[in-house]
Design a protein around this motif. Structure first.
Motif, PDB file in Angstrom:
ATOM      1  N   VAL B 124       5.388  -0.717  -4.329  1.00  0.00           N
ATOM      2  CA  VAL B 124       4.961  -1.716  -3.341  1.00  0.00           C
ATOM      3  C   VAL B 124       4.932  -3.110  -3.952  1.00  0.00           C
ATOM      4  N   HIS B 127       1.709  -7.545  -1.614  1.00  0.00           N
ATOM      5  CA  HIS B 127       1.000  -7.491  -0.329  1.00  0.00           C
ATOM      6  C   HIS B 127       0.876  -6.071   0.178  1.00  0.00           C
ATOM      7  N   GLY B 128       1.317  -5.098  -0.628  1.00  0.00           N
ATOM      8  CA  GLY B 128       1.243  -3.704  -0.226  1.00  0.00           C
ATOM      9  C   GLY B 128       2.449  -3.234   0.559  1.00  0.00           C
ATOM     10  N   ASP B 129       3.449  -4.105   0.736  1.00  0.00           N
ATOM     11  CA  ASP B 129       4.651  -3.722   1.477  1.00  0.00           C
ATOM     12  C   ASP B 129       5.532  -2.834   0.608  1.00  0.00           C
ATOM     13  N   LYS B 157      -9.697   1.579   3.978  1.00  0.00           N
ATOM     14  CA  LYS B 157      -9.050   1.066   2.760  1.00  0.00           C
ATOM     15  C   LYS B 157      -7.880   0.175   3.175  1.00  0.00           C
ATOM     16  N   VAL B 158      -7.785  -0.996   2.569  1.00  0.00           N
ATOM     17  CA  VAL B 158      -6.698  -1.925   2.891  1.00  0.00           C
ATOM     18  C   VAL B 158      -5.389  -1.419   2.291  1.00  0.00           C
ATOM     19  N   GLU B 159      -4.363  -1.252   3.135  1.00  0.00           N
ATOM     20  CA  GLU B 159      -3.063  -0.791   2.655  1.00  0.00           C
ATOM     21  C   GLU B 159      -2.111  -1.968   2.418  1.00  0.00           C
ATOM     22  N   ARG B 160      -2.013  -2.835   3.408  1.00  0.00           N
ATOM     23  CA  ARG B 160      -1.116  -3.980   3.262  1.00  0.00           C
ATOM     24  C   ARG B 160      -1.533  -5.136   4.152  1.00  0.00           C
ATOM     25  N   PRO B 179      -4.751  -5.256  -1.094  1.00  0.00           N
ATOM     26  CA  PRO B 179      -4.435  -3.836  -1.037  1.00  0.00           C
ATOM     27  C   PRO B 179      -5.296  -3.041  -2.023  1.00  0.00           C
TER      28      PRO B 179
END
Ligand SMILES: [Mn+2]
Ligand SMILES: [Mn+2]
Ligand SMILES: [Mn+2]
Ligand SMILES: [Mn+2]
Lengths: 229, 229
Positions: B124, B127-129, B157-160, B179
């Motif tokens: 990733v 930014h989690g992309d 939970k923050v992924e992106r 993230p």
DNA sequence: ACTTATGTTTAGATGTGTCTAATCCTTGGT
DNA sequence: ACCAAGGATTAGACACATCTAAACATAAGT
């Protein structure tokens, strides 16, 4: 804003002025940039309108102070990129020119600063070419003399090598001829071929190659084999 | 060869298909790319001639398999560059998007490989992309759900996070929303503002920001404060 | 079903960077 | 001083990416 094509014209004029003196004729520039003469005529016309070149019809073109500043900025980008690619991305010095040519027009001032910083503000690129300072003062491009202008038994130190031909660079690296190398001319053939002694190995260089290598007279403090940092 | 403008159209269609579903209308694409509708009409017309999009007049456009491959390659370049700039050139995650947008069209395959290698082939970007793999299989872009679709007391939970707005990113970094962050929704106002608890600090996020954050339901193994590698 | 609003396409134009073909300078040789 | 050869410019064209204004299609609303 300037297009990357315009930047390439200014850079080309900069190099040609350095190597062959101003003014630069239309067809010389056309040959160098691999376009036709009418294309050059119209392009230098718009560069003149922007105040980046001075032009006299049927004579040729030369950079104004503004044009030279743009050219020097592009050259700074180019050489910083070449240094970065070899130092931090493990590129061979024969591979970096084309990559730098593509990227030089597209990096930001921020990127330029960070790359320079990561490298510790180097003075020269991997081929020994001077990296212009951030204030864009034109650097001294005249260091050294051409290897083909020297004669037998001269002991010389390699200052810089042209970066445009990847094959030539691969050959020179193999031969141990890189900036900092000390060599001695053992033979100059009538057709211009130069044979040099590099740390005991004899290497023969065609005239076209010898012409693209710039050297200075070696002093006593120049060790013959030392690899420079 | 494709121009960088064409690559940008394909990338835009890729993102819009992901977020809003195919087909993409002319005016939506025009708004996204900041050009006029007739410009889009003529551009997608030539993309269709090259077999990169399928198009139905007055309906809209979508990527063909070939077009998607090009888009995924550009996205791979973009996200690798973002990762490299943050990891190796000390950029802040809010600064990398524009730089990557400019460079993504101009790097070689060799450069792509070396950068991926220097990073250890990350999954990733900052930014989690997801970073597409070198074989250009479209990655799973659907991880997580939008933060604004969740309700009070949910632990997430923050992924992106969307990478397009630098100010928003700077704010989120300050708020500790990156993230890997685990947060709990403490309040959802009627007009969409979401208030979250991040490790004891309350942070209020406007709906537009909440919509650009993708999250998953936090499991017991997700520590609330741990910084992930 | 008719009409209108919205969105899309066509028509026609502009600027950039390139080309070929034709014309025009400049200059070196006689 | 003339002329031919070579180099440079002009003329006219094309592809690309963009625009504005006008015409057109589709979908909604009555
Ligand atoms: Mn270039
Ligand atoms: Mn160089
Ligand atoms: Mn882009
Ligand atoms: Mn990103």
């Amino acid at each position: 804003m300037l297009s990357d094509v315009m930047e390439d014209y200014l850079k080309a004029i900069y190099y040609l002025e350095r190597d062959e003196g101003a003014p630069i004729g239309t067809s010389r520039l056309a040959e160098y940039l691999d376009v036709t003469a009418p294309t050059v005529t119209s392009m230098v016309d718009s560069l003149e309108e922007r105040g980046l070149v001075d032009r006299e019809k049927y004579k040729g073109v030369e950079l104004t102070a503004d044009g030279e500043t743009v050219a020097v900025e592009v050259v700074r980008h180019h050489r910083l990129l070449e240094a970065y690619l070899t130092e931090h991305l493990d590129y061979d010095w024969s591979e970096v020119h084309d990559e730098a040519d593509a990227l030089e027009h597209h990096i930001s001032e921020e990127f330029e600063r960070r790359v320079a910083n990561a490298l510790g503000d180097p003075e020269v690129d991997p081929h020994g070419d001077p990296i212009p300072s951030p204030d864009l003062t034109p650097p001294d491009e005249g260091t050294g003399t051409r290897l083909d202008e020297h004669g037998e038994n001269e002991r010389l130190k390699v200052e810089r090598v042209s970066d445009r031909d990847a094959d030539e660079l691969a050959y020179l690296q193999d031969a141990g001829v890189v900036p900092g190398t000390v060599l001695e001319i053992t033979d100059v053939a009538p057709f211009g071929m130069v044979t040099v002694d590099v740390d005991g190995d004899e290497q023969s260089l065609p005239e076209s190659v010898a012409r693209s290598i710039r050297v200075s007279v070696a002093t006593d403090s120049d060790e013959s084999v030392v690899e420079e940092a």
